[in-house]
Scaffold this motif. Structure first.
Motif, mmCIF file in Angstrom:
data_model
loop_
_atom_site.group_PDB
_atom_site.id
_atom_site.type_symbol
_atom_site.label_atom_id
_atom_site.label_comp_id
_atom_site.label_asym_id
_atom_site.label_seq_id
_atom_site.Cartn_x
_atom_site.Cartn_y
_atom_site.Cartn_z
ATOM 1 N N LEU A 153 14.335 4.762 12.764
ATOM 2 C CA LEU A 153 14.432 5.966 13.598
ATOM 3 C C LEU A 153 13.658 5.810 14.908
ATOM 4 C CD1 LEU A 153 14.110 8.793 10.915
ATOM 5 C CD2 LEU A 153 16.182 7.932 12.015
ATOM 6 N N LYS A 154 12.621 5.016 14.873
ATOM 7 C CA LYS A 154 11.830 4.800 16.090
ATOM 8 C C LYS A 154 12.489 3.795 17.033
ATOM 9 C CE LYS A 154 7.335 5.856 13.982
ATOM 10 N NZ LYS A 154 6.026 5.302 13.534
ATOM 11 N N ARG A 155 13.267 2.870 16.451
ATOM 12 C CA ARG A 155 13.806 1.774 17.252
ATOM 13 C C ARG A 155 15.248 1.996 17.714
ATOM 14 N NH1 ARG A 155 14.471 -2.318 14.151
ATOM 15 N NH2 ARG A 155 13.707 -1.484 12.158
ATOM 16 N N TYR A 156 15.962 2.895 17.060
ATOM 17 C CA TYR A 156 17.368 3.101 17.405
ATOM 18 C C TYR A 156 17.609 4.520 17.912
ATOM 19 C CZ TYR A 156 18.378 -1.323 15.106
ATOM 20 O OH TYR A 156 18.411 -2.642 14.763
ATOM 21 N N GLN A 157 18.521 4.621 18.867
ATOM 22 C CA GLN A 157 18.884 5.930 19.397
ATOM 23 C C GLN A 157 19.885 6.598 18.454
ATOM 24 O OE1 GLN A 157 20.351 5.451 23.381
ATOM 25 N NE2 GLN A 157 18.310 5.172 24.249
ATOM 26 N N TYR A 158 19.636 7.846 18.169
ATOM 27 C CA TYR A 158 20.519 8.618 17.295
ATOM 28 C C TYR A 158 20.480 10.072 17.761
ATOM 29 C CZ TYR A 158 16.175 10.258 15.153
ATOM 30 O OH TYR A 158 14.940 10.814 14.951
ATOM 31 N N SER A 159 21.339 10.883 17.199
ATOM 32 C CA SER A 159 21.305 12.311 17.504
ATOM 33 C C SER A 159 21.555 13.100 16.223
ATOM 34 C CB SER A 159 22.341 12.684 18.567
ATOM 35 O OG SER A 159 23.653 12.363 18.132
#
Length: 223
Positions: free
Chosen positions: A28-34
């Motif tokens: 969650l810290k390293r990848y962009q998500y929404s």
């Protein structure tokens, strides 16, 4: 939604099954998500929409529907909390949603675009295996559904097969769908299905004992 809540919800999804909490936090810290929230009956995607992301259902459930040539709505699939939408559509030459996707209650979605997904699959073998398994499971599901619906079974044969799967030791079955929903599942008209059920009751094959609940009077009929 705070990260702790997202981690707890993702732990129970198919895509992140087997991934420990520490690793999920790192992802969650390293990848962009929404995160997206939808109300009941919201249309999340229309048939024909371009797809460039997957949707992990954190809360609630979705249904997929398609309008057939006669103008009737055919319900294709129900996707529960923890399942993933669009794994089979995000790759390929035609990345379009083949059906409408609707929220049936309040829904929370974890959304990951294709670029981030590819990096994540390359990095994490557990998630990659889960992703491939999801595509495989859906292919098998729809292949079986096509076979069941289009192999020239009569309405009675479809109903008999459904009842056979629902039978229990008490000889009582509960139609988990209403007659209308069951007719949509069978891709037949509601009056036609109702006539078959009424015929079974009249011929002492079934006895109605409650709302959507029936007692099997003739066991041999559903062998």
């Amino acid at each position: 939604m705070i990260m702790k809540s997202i981690v707890e919800l993702l732990k129970n999804t198919f895509l992140f099954n087997g991934v420990d909490e520490k690793e999920i936090k790192s992802i969650l810290k390293r990848y962009q998500y929404s995160i997206a929230h939808h109300n009941p009956n919201d249309i999340i995607r229309f048939r024909g929409d371009h797809i460039n992301e997957i949707y992990v259902i954190l809360e609630g459930f979705l249904v997929t529907e398609m309008l057939n040539n006669s103008g009737e709505i055919a319900k294709l699939e129900r996707l529960e909390t923890g399942e993933v939408l669009a794994t089979a559509f995000i790759f390929g030459n035609h990345r379009q949603m083949p059906m409408d996707v609707l929220a049936k209650e309040e829904v929370t979605l974890f959304i990951l675009d294709k670029e981030n997904l590819v990096e994540l699959l390359t990095e994490n073998k557990i998630i990659m295996n889960n992703f491939i398994a999801d595509i495989s499971n859906r292919t098998q599901y729809f292949t079986k559904q096509i076979w069941d619906n289009f192999n020239n079974k009569t309405i009675a044969e479809k109903l008999n097969y459904y009842i056979k799967l629902q039978k229990n030791n008490t000889n009582v079955i509960t139609l988990s769908n209403s007659v209308k929903e069951l007719a949509e599942k069978f891709q037949v008209t509601r009056p036609s299905l109702s006539r078959i059920i009424s015929k079974y009751i009249k011929n002492n094959i079934l006895e109605k004992i409650g709302r959507n609940k029936y007692k099997i009077l003739s066991q041999n009929y559903f062998q």
